[in-house]
Design a protein around this motif. Sequence first.
Motif, PDB file in Angstrom:
ATOM      1  N   ALA A 181       6.348 -21.744  -7.489  1.00 30.93           N
ATOM      2  CA  ALA A 181       5.451 -21.504  -6.348  1.00 30.93           C
ATOM      3  C   ALA A 181       5.183 -20.010  -6.258  1.00 30.93           C
ATOM      4  CB  ALA A 181       6.080 -21.993  -5.054  1.00 30.93           C
ATOM      5  N   TYR A 182       3.998 -19.687  -5.784  1.00 28.08           N
ATOM      6  CA  TYR A 182       3.551 -18.288  -5.812  1.00 28.08           C
ATOM      7  C   TYR A 182       2.649 -18.018  -4.616  1.00 28.08           C
ATOM      8  CZ  TYR A 182       0.796 -21.589  -8.440  1.00 28.08           C
ATOM      9  OH  TYR A 182       0.180 -22.751  -8.833  1.00 28.08           O
ATOM     10  N   ASP A 183       2.749 -16.821  -4.107  1.00 34.00           N
ATOM     11  CA  ASP A 183       1.866 -16.373  -3.033  1.00 34.00           C
ATOM     12  C   ASP A 183       1.112 -15.142  -3.500  1.00 34.00           C
ATOM     13  OD1 ASP A 183       2.614 -18.261  -1.198  1.00 34.00           O
ATOM     14  OD2 ASP A 183       3.718 -16.899   0.110  1.00 34.00           O
ATOM     15  N   MET A 184      -0.127 -15.035  -3.090  1.00 35.67           N
ATOM     16  CA  MET A 184      -0.794 -13.746  -3.255  1.00 35.67           C
ATOM     17  C   MET A 184      -0.791 -13.033  -1.907  1.00 35.67           C
ATOM     18  SD  MET A 184      -4.388 -12.372  -4.714  1.00 35.67           S
ATOM     19  CE  MET A 184      -3.794 -12.268  -6.398  1.00 35.67           C
ATOM     20  N   VAL A 185      -0.345 -11.780  -1.972  1.00 35.19           N
ATOM     21  CA  VAL A 185      -0.227 -10.968  -0.772  1.00 35.19           C
ATOM     22  C   VAL A 185      -1.170  -9.775  -0.920  1.00 35.19           C
ATOM     23  CG1 VAL A 185       1.353  -9.534   0.570  1.00 35.19           C
ATOM     24  CG2 VAL A 185       2.173 -11.666  -0.473  1.00 35.19           C
ATOM     25  N   ILE A 186      -1.964  -9.517   0.097  1.00 34.74           N
ATOM     26  CA  ILE A 186      -2.784  -8.302   0.096  1.00 34.74           C
ATOM     27  C   ILE A 186      -2.480  -7.524   1.370  1.00 34.74           C
ATOM     28  CG2 ILE A 186      -5.112  -7.315   0.039  1.00 34.74           C
ATOM     29  CD1 ILE A 186      -6.078  -9.756  -1.431  1.00 34.74           C
ATOM     30  N   PHE A 232      -6.491  -1.080  -0.741  1.00 35.15           N
ATOM     31  CA  PHE A 232      -6.068  -2.452  -0.965  1.00 35.15           C
ATOM     32  C   PHE A 232      -4.957  -2.530  -1.998  1.00 35.15           C
ATOM     33  CE2 PHE A 232     -10.463  -2.548   0.460  1.00 35.15           C
ATOM     34  CZ  PHE A 232     -10.352  -3.391   1.560  1.00 35.15           C
ATOM     35  N   ALA A 233      -3.870  -3.202  -1.643  1.00 35.92           N
ATOM     36  CA  ALA A 233      -2.789  -3.431  -2.593  1.00 35.92           C
ATOM     37  C   ALA A 233      -2.474  -4.920  -2.618  1.00 35.92           C
ATOM     38  CB  ALA A 233      -1.554  -2.625  -2.191  1.00 35.92           C
ATOM     39  N   ALA A 234      -2.688  -5.513  -3.781  1.00 33.06           N
ATOM     40  CA  ALA A 234      -2.411  -6.935  -3.939  1.00 33.06           C
ATOM     41  C   ALA A 234      -1.107  -7.114  -4.695  1.00 33.06           C
ATOM     42  CB  ALA A 234      -3.552  -7.615  -4.682  1.00 33.06           C
ATOM     43  N   LEU A 235      -0.493  -8.256  -4.509  1.00 34.01           N
ATOM     44  CA  LEU A 235       0.826  -8.520  -5.110  1.00 34.01           C
ATOM     45  C   LEU A 235       1.000 -10.027  -5.276  1.00 34.01           C
ATOM     46  CD1 LEU A 235       3.777  -7.326  -5.697  1.00 34.01           C
ATOM     47  CD2 LEU A 235       4.292  -7.999  -3.329  1.00 34.01           C
ATOM     48  N   ARG A 273       0.842  -1.198   0.000  1.00 33.73           N
ATOM     49  CA  ARG A 273       0.000   0.000   0.000  1.00 33.73           C
ATOM     50  C   ARG A 273       0.877   1.248   0.000  1.00 33.73           C
ATOM     51  NH1 ARG A 273      -3.950  -1.552   4.898  1.00 33.73           N
ATOM     52  NH2 ARG A 273      -1.990  -2.541   5.480  1.00 33.73           N
ATOM     53  N   PHE A 274       2.125   1.091   0.383  1.00 34.20           N
ATOM     54  CA  PHE A 274       3.031   2.235   0.343  1.00 34.20           C
ATOM     55  C   PHE A 274       4.399   1.749  -0.149  1.00 34.20           C
ATOM     56  CE2 PHE A 274       5.501   1.465   4.313  1.00 34.20           C
ATOM     57  CZ  PHE A 274       4.750   0.415   4.838  1.00 34.20           C
ATOM     58  N   GLU A 275       5.181   2.683  -0.667  1.00 36.04           N
ATOM     59  CA  GLU A 275       6.474   2.313  -1.255  1.00 36.04           C
ATOM     60  C   GLU A 275       7.521   2.110  -0.166  1.00 36.04           C
ATOM     61  OE1 GLU A 275       8.305   2.314  -4.421  1.00 36.04           O
ATOM     62  OE2 GLU A 275       6.414   1.550  -5.232  1.00 36.04           O
ATOM     63  N   MET A 276       8.257   3.146   0.161  1.00 33.23           N
ATOM     64  CA  MET A 276       9.295   3.074   1.193  1.00 33.23           C
ATOM     65  C   MET A 276      10.183   1.847   1.012  1.00 33.23           C
ATOM     66  SD  MET A 276       8.800   3.625   5.306  1.00 33.23           S
ATOM     67  CE  MET A 276       7.534   4.890   5.313  1.00 33.23           C
ATOM     68  N   LYS A 277      10.675   1.704  -0.262  1.00 29.45           N
ATOM     69  CA  LYS A 277      11.502   0.540  -0.586  1.00 29.45           C
ATOM     70  C   LYS A 277      12.855   0.616   0.090  1.00 29.45           C
ATOM     71  CE  LYS A 277       9.995  -1.001  -5.165  1.00 29.45           C
ATOM     72  NZ  LYS A 277      10.346  -0.983  -6.596  1.00 29.45           N
ATOM     73  N   PHE A 278      13.414  -0.528   0.333  1.00 31.53           N
ATOM     74  CA  PHE A 278      14.767  -0.595   0.889  1.00 31.53           C
ATOM     75  C   PHE A 278      15.768  -0.077  -0.150  1.00 31.53           C
ATOM     76  CE2 PHE A 278      14.191  -4.509   3.894  1.00 31.53           C
ATOM     77  CZ  PHE A 278      13.083  -3.905   4.465  1.00 31.53           C
TER      78      PHE A 278
END
Lengths: 585, 585
Positions: free
Chosen positions: A472-477, A421-424, A290-295
């Motif tokens: 293999a895959y995960d959905m993250v929300i 909502f942010a899905a990935l 939902r927000f960036e703030m990437k490493f």
Amino acid sequence: MLRTHNCGELRLTHINTSVTICGWVQRTRDIGHLIFADIRDKYGITQITAIEGTSKPEIQEQLRKLGRETVVKIIGKVSERSSKNPNIPTGDIEILVEEIEILNTSKVPPFLIEDETDGGDELRMEYRYLDLRRNPVRKNIELRHQMNRATRQFLDDLGFIDIETPVLIKSTPEGARDFVVPSRMNQGEFYALPQSPQTFKQILMVAGFDRYYQIVKCFRDEDLRADRQPEFTQIDCEMSFITQEDILNTFEGLIRHLFSQVKKYELPEVPRMTYDDAMRFYGSDKPDTRFEMKFVELNELTKGKSFLVFEEAELIVGICATNCASYTRKQIDELTDFIKRPQIGAKGLVYVRCELDGTFKSSVDKFYSSEDLQKIATKMNAKAGDLLLILSGESHKVRKQLSELRLEMGNKLGLRDKNKFAALWVLDFPLLEYSEEDNRFYAMHHPFTAPKPEDEILLQDEKRWGDIRANAYDMVINGTEVGGGSIRIYQRPLQEKMLGILGFSPEEAKAQFGFLMEAFEFGAPPHGGIAFGFDRLCSIFGGADSIRDFIAFPKNNSGRDMMIKSPSPIAQAQLDELSLNITKK
Amino acid sequence: MLRTHNCGELRLTHINTSVTICGWVQRTRDIGHLIFADIRDKYGITQITAIEGTSKPEIQEQLRKLGRETVVKIIGKVSERSSKNPNIPTGDIEILVEEIEILNTSKVPPFLIEDETDGGDELRMEYRYLDLRRNPVRKNIELRHQMNRATRQFLDDLGFIDIETPVLIKSTPEGARDFVVPSRMNQGEFYALPQSPQTFKQILMVAGFDRYYQIVKCFRDEDLRADRQPEFTQIDCEMSFITQEDILNTFEGLIRHLFSQVKKYELPEVPRMTYDDAMRFYGSDKPDTRFEMKFVELNELTKGKSFLVFEEAELIVGICATNCASYTRKQIDELTDFIKRPQIGAKGLVYVRCELDGTFKSSVDKFYSSEDLQKIATKMNAKAGDLLLILSGESHKVRKQLSELRLEMGNKLGLRDKNKFAALWVLDFPLLEYSEEDNRFYAMHHPFTAPKPEDEILLQDEKRWGDIRANAYDMVINGTEVGGGSIRIYQRPLQEKMLGILGFSPEEAKAQFGFLMEAFEFGAPPHGGIAFGFDRLCSIFGGADSIRDFIAFPKNNSGRDMMIKSPSPIAQAQLDELSLNITKK
């Protein structure tokens, strides 16, 4: 029906209609010549009224005496309210009471049946039927039904068929602990409750069912951390003759359908990220996007400046907190305390304030010049007014620590809005995970996950096992893993190899999964699938942290149902029939 | 997808299209210059062809070698068949093979994957994934999915909501035996698996959910008779603020909807019969009403004629078998043997042939004149050519015996056509059933069933308990009880009284059902419901006697899953964690 209308449907169009409603007394108000009561059912609230001089005196008397939660049947005529309530759909009307029948009385509830209640968790669990009467809890259960319905609609339309798999299955030592069920007819033997229908859904693919789903109870006898339930529900799916891409597209479709149907929200296309990138940029395989703030990794810019902490660190990595340069010493100390907590375990926090005047103020001014800090700020895309937060240490650990700090900053900055909502998709998980403790590899997903075909060659080299990526895959929300799956192994030799790597002897492999491996020898199609945690998915859609209130009858952290008082001792005769003895208490 | 089309969808409109299909090799035929193979998947069968001189020689060679059940991917061009097969939807076309990829091989299956198989029950259970590939079995599972879907559609549209109730509940001694689940976290204590969500659905009504349903697994640790499963599925429903009439109408609607949607059959309005009438006219509370052959009581016409058997009998009762006067002595002897079998236990059979010439021939000619027999025939509505079959004895027993004989005659006369459907409501069941053996009353339905209000007064008189009728109802289709339910008790005093009658001490009642009785004190609405046996309902819709093939993974009569080999021993460590010991083996 005992009623002609429910408590949510009467409108001005019903004026002068004779109606009968049934429901619970929410509250009464007596203002002398007028007595009101709000009658509540699942569908809404309707005001009933007795007027002095118009209503029969005994009606007024009855109305006055109605206690909260009394169940009543009300006969009367619909009338326009003089003072309307625009907050409820029935607010334009009231019922002038002609007859009251008390269907059942109620003791005084132990807590308020209102949106905000005064009941504590344990009390609410014990009187769950009263808690479920409260709007917020009831709406969660209704949301769950809508989610269930929309899921089925989507999958049915795509030709998936719902097939029930057994609940009484076989105990397997791999993975979490099973609940077991002693068999009376086969003494000394046990069934187990499924942790997932994994092997059965694969068997269904071997059986040719092509597309399977089930919304199904699963069970895990784990020590219950907050918000884990011994029984939970999965949306469980499997498809044949597919590639990973087909699975991703199909189930991205499901999630978007659910958002559209249930939340009236059009979720954008779901971005994809490799596991490696998720770890590098967010320090987590379930980043909250939902927000960036990437490493930003800073080894290059920070090494060689005599700051011993960084010199000794494997990884120096930071995040940029927008507009936080104004954080006080106290606020920064709080952040430091946060990451030093034992659960997180960081040693310390380096900060750089990018002041509005273009200067820098940092906790490492001794070691880094203004130019050095400028370079760091530039690399981190920081603007004047931002605050840089930097951690260092062993790569694996420091990423986890910074991930916690990032989430905490997200909270502080209000970037984790429950209504956003942010899905990935997180892809390319490692196939195997090494446990230093046990000195062996574990399956990261489960033993049936296929390696990426291009990585299959690495299976031959024990030293490379950790490098093998899985399909293999995960959905993250919103930073929560809501679902995960994989393309499966469908050939016996590869499955045997995999079980061998996971420490199964050939005999153990055969005893536990022989039926599956044998099935693979009779024409198993390529297949793969996914499972979504349904309780969790519902809680995210409902904007809540806890899954408990999306489960009608949850258990507490000791696995107890406080309402029915279970588990409980059973009779010796029952134990005898099962040939069991309790060894200690 | 690995395929562009499935094996059931190609038609003449696809001629000249390049396609890819995936599936299982059903069979190959080599007629020299032409090699055919049938490729099968869930959706159908498509013929693929290689032609000498046209196809590449290696393709012909590959095709020739394909074993049954090999999984293949076929690329080729759709072509019109010269010799069409009108029996399958894809019979107009074939695929001229350009490329064959073997996705997986198959050993020779242990039985034929054909509509008629040569596999025995045990073998089919062990290799369930192969059995499920067979059309008839696969279609049953698909029918089940359709039934599930149509049920949900109907109930969803009526505002019922699907609420999951827990699987780990509490053991109760009343009724059938529970499966229990030892709790590791609460040592010496056990959960039980639900025999039905009965108390939870009532609690949901107390919680105000108004209309609940669930298609839910239930569990009973009973000795398995043929066609009983330790885990089975119910369509479980409950409604508030209703009368019995509302339940009957709603769920008659469900059943008619299912017939209409799934069988394209418009079921007529479901007739209603009291329990007493069902026993009097059919000797059964689940009469097969696909045919009449009602019981006719003959005491008046048969007593006082010195036939000792009848003189001593409490009840003399018969059925009229249309056009069976021509039955030979041997055929009648067979019927006599049938009713004398220990499971039925009748002493003998009296017959009267109504000959075509208007005379009578009976086994009791000695005692009854022609006029006597004429009177009996008239009372039984017999025509010339009919056969009267008469039993006598104790009312209760003789009715059961004649019921068996009636069903047997129905079978013999082809009156029990599996493609014909007759539904029936049986109403006004007794509330309590006296067990001579245990010298106590049992609840005929369950302890939560309400007596008819007009019979409630009889609760005060122990001698009249057996006469109390319940607001309980069963739906019967083709002589099978497919569902049953009742209006429930919703007030604590009556529930306490009922549990007392059933032998619960106040302490036991409180320990087992205290939560429910307490819930009744907080404003429980009037409510009632029903549950349908979903496995059985599916088998009736599928025209089958056995429920097994409507369950994807059934267990055998010893409660074993032959495929996964369960139940099975568990490790001592698992037992230790549960503080359990096996006392004998």
